[in-house]
Design an enzyme around this catalytic site. Sequence first.
Site, PDB file in Angstrom:
ATOM      1  CG  ASP A  13      -1.748  -1.308   1.261  1.00  9.59           C
ATOM      2  OD1 ASP A  13      -2.402  -1.644   0.267  1.00  9.59           O
ATOM      3  OD2 ASP A  13      -1.670  -2.002   2.291  1.00  9.59           O
ATOM      4  CE  LYS A  16       3.878  -2.296  -5.521  1.00 10.55           C
ATOM      5  NZ  LYS A  16       2.687  -2.916  -4.941  1.00 10.55           N
ATOM      6  N   GLY A  40      -4.853  -4.632  -4.008  1.00 15.66           N
ATOM      7  CA  GLY A  40      -5.966  -3.730  -4.260  1.00 15.66           C
ATOM      8  C   GLY A  40      -5.431  -2.363  -4.596  1.00 15.66           C
ATOM      9  CG  HIS A  41      -3.999  -1.359  -7.891  1.00 15.10           C
ATOM     10  ND1 HIS A  41      -3.087  -2.368  -7.765  1.00 15.10           N
ATOM     11  CD2 HIS A  41      -4.627  -1.563  -9.048  1.00 15.10           C
ATOM     12  CE1 HIS A  41      -3.170  -3.153  -8.817  1.00 15.10           C
ATOM     13  NE2 HIS A  41      -4.090  -2.685  -9.604  1.00 15.10           N
ATOM     14  CD  GLN A 228       0.384  -9.170  -2.550  1.00 20.33           C
ATOM     15  OE1 GLN A 228       0.993  -9.892  -3.323  1.00 20.33           O
ATOM     16  NE2 GLN A 228      -0.861  -8.820  -2.790  1.00 20.33           N
TER      17      GLN A 228
HETATM   18  P1  IMP Z   1      -2.545 -13.208   1.887  1.00 21.96           P
HETATM   19  O1  IMP Z   1      -1.755 -12.565   0.795  1.00 21.96           O
HETATM   20  O2  IMP Z   1      -4.042 -13.050   1.703  1.00 21.96           O
HETATM   21  O3  IMP Z   1      -2.158 -14.647   2.128  1.00 21.96           O
HETATM   22  O4  IMP Z   1      -2.201 -12.441   3.255  1.00 21.96           O
HETATM   23  C1  IMP Z   1      -0.932 -12.538   3.851  1.00 21.96           C
HETATM   24  C2  IMP Z   1      -0.503 -11.199   4.452  1.00 21.96           C
HETATM   25  O5  IMP Z   1      -0.222 -10.271   3.419  1.00 21.96           O
HETATM   26  C3  IMP Z   1      -1.571 -10.553   5.332  1.00 21.96           C
HETATM   27  O6  IMP Z   1      -0.933  -9.890   6.414  1.00 21.96           O
HETATM   28  C4  IMP Z   1      -2.207  -9.537   4.392  1.00 21.96           C
HETATM   29  O7  IMP Z   1      -2.814  -8.491   5.108  1.00 21.96           O
HETATM   30  C5  IMP Z   1      -0.994  -9.076   3.607  1.00 21.96           C
HETATM   31  N1  IMP Z   1      -1.336  -8.537   2.283  1.00 21.96           N
HETATM   32  C6  IMP Z   1      -1.745  -9.249   1.202  1.00 21.96           C
HETATM   33  N2  IMP Z   1      -1.952  -8.416   0.171  1.00 21.96           N
HETATM   34  C7  IMP Z   1      -1.662  -7.168   0.580  1.00 21.96           C
HETATM   35  C8  IMP Z   1      -1.643  -5.884  -0.075  1.00 21.96           C
HETATM   36  O8  IMP Z   1      -1.944  -5.713  -1.258  1.00 21.96           O
HETATM   37  N3  IMP Z   1      -1.282  -4.835   0.712  1.00 21.96           N
HETATM   38  C9  IMP Z   1      -0.901  -4.976   2.009  1.00 21.96           C
HETATM   39  N4  IMP Z   1      -0.891  -6.152   2.635  1.00 21.96           N
HETATM   40  C10 IMP Z   1      -1.263  -7.245   1.934  1.00 21.96           C
END
Ligand code: IMP
Length: 433
Positions: A13, A16, A40-41, A228
């Site tokens: 977050d 980007k 998510g953007h 991420q």
């Molecule tokens: P997962 O990707 O759903 O398996 O989640 C694993 C960890 O990555 C968790 O702490 C999520 O909150 C974090 N996470 C996954 N996608 C994002 C993102 O786009 N932004 C910030 N944190 C993320």
Amino acid sequence: MPAIVLVGAQWGDEGKGKATDLMGGDVDYVVKFNGGNNAGHTVVIEGEDGTREKYALHLLPSGILTPTVTPVIGNGVVVDLEVLFEELDGLQARGVDTSRLVVSANAHVIAPYNRTLDKVTERFLGARRIGTTGRGIGPTYADKMNRVGIRIQDLFDEGILRQKVEAALALKNQVLVKIYNTRAAEADRVVDELLGYAERLRPMVADTSLVLEQALDAGANVLLEAGQATLLDVDHGTYPFVTSSSATAGGACTGSGIPPTRVSRVIAILKAYTTRVGEGPFPTELFDDDGETLRSVGAEYGTTTGRPRRCGWMDTVIGRYANRVNGVTDFVITKLDVLTGFEKVPVCVAYEVDGVRHDEMPVNQTDFHHARPVYEQLDGWSEDISGCRTFDELPAAAQSYVLRVEELIGARVSAIGVGPGRHEIIQRHPLLD
Ligand code: IMP
């Protein structure tokens, strides 16, 4: 022409979109190489007539909204087909041409049973949960590594698809029923659901590694955009509080089929403060009014889950680490305007763990959990900086903040975001050669 990698330097977050806005019309391909609809953007497109249209994307690469860009879903991505077609339908209903999308035949599919498993596992873990987005990301990557995954190309061979789904469910149904006390998944239903997408998917599917090689040979600019961020990378992040994919620059190559020798720039996005969603260590996290101010002024709520983000000061130990593992050529600092109004702006320069100073990320995760930030107190500024378009226009204290951070993280800061608008940015060096 070169491939350019874009990564997040912290826990995601970072914004980007600021960098992609700057590269604008010069990018020809935007490749998503890791993750899935856990990202998510929000993209705001400003029309010629000044109208602003807001799009929330979770799975599709941001390039889908730019008519001159070919968006690519690479082999390193895990694809929830229901979400893919929901997003495509939503865009088409608003008049966006989505016909350029290319999807790798080798990308893995998030099967419905993996969404279920993600949620029940988190529930089962209780206090030890990861805080995942519940989208089935982890179980799908686990299947890939266990070699029981379903790939996009399997949808075009019903016999193979059935065999693979049955093989995966042989074990998973035991787990679902006997450990999690929930319902078994029916192979026939899963196969029918997946086959239902096949014909619509077929024209989009390609060997994306070949498509990208040909594009690079033809002189195209290819942007490889990470989902991420560095500290959520399965190898280099704060394991186990990470996502299950490779979100650092190296992942751009394995997740797209572009070799390292073709990558010429690595741009890392670093927010002027730090945020994190989900569980896990976070040395500069704030639990006071300053943290609340960062959250409300910075609008720090998740795009995918709506969760309030944990907020804290800038951590340059993390910045330095991101520089090291990604080989950063350019940093973009985002949301500098959110720091406006603080009398002092603390910057974490090192950690203290049980009385010992650490200038680099501690080797042991346990030490990182116990790390206490060592702060340098920089002067704040109160002037509105959103109108600044050159570095010299920034108040002296804001300039000093950027220069000190640049010195601590060890790579140049090429652009600085000073507001949410597309043009609210200061460019110091071009992001494309
Ligand atoms: P997962 O990707 O759903 O398996 O989640 C694993 C960890 O990555 C968790 O702490 C999520 O909150 C974090 N996470 C996954 N996608 C994002 C993102 O786009 N932004 C910030 N944190 C993320």
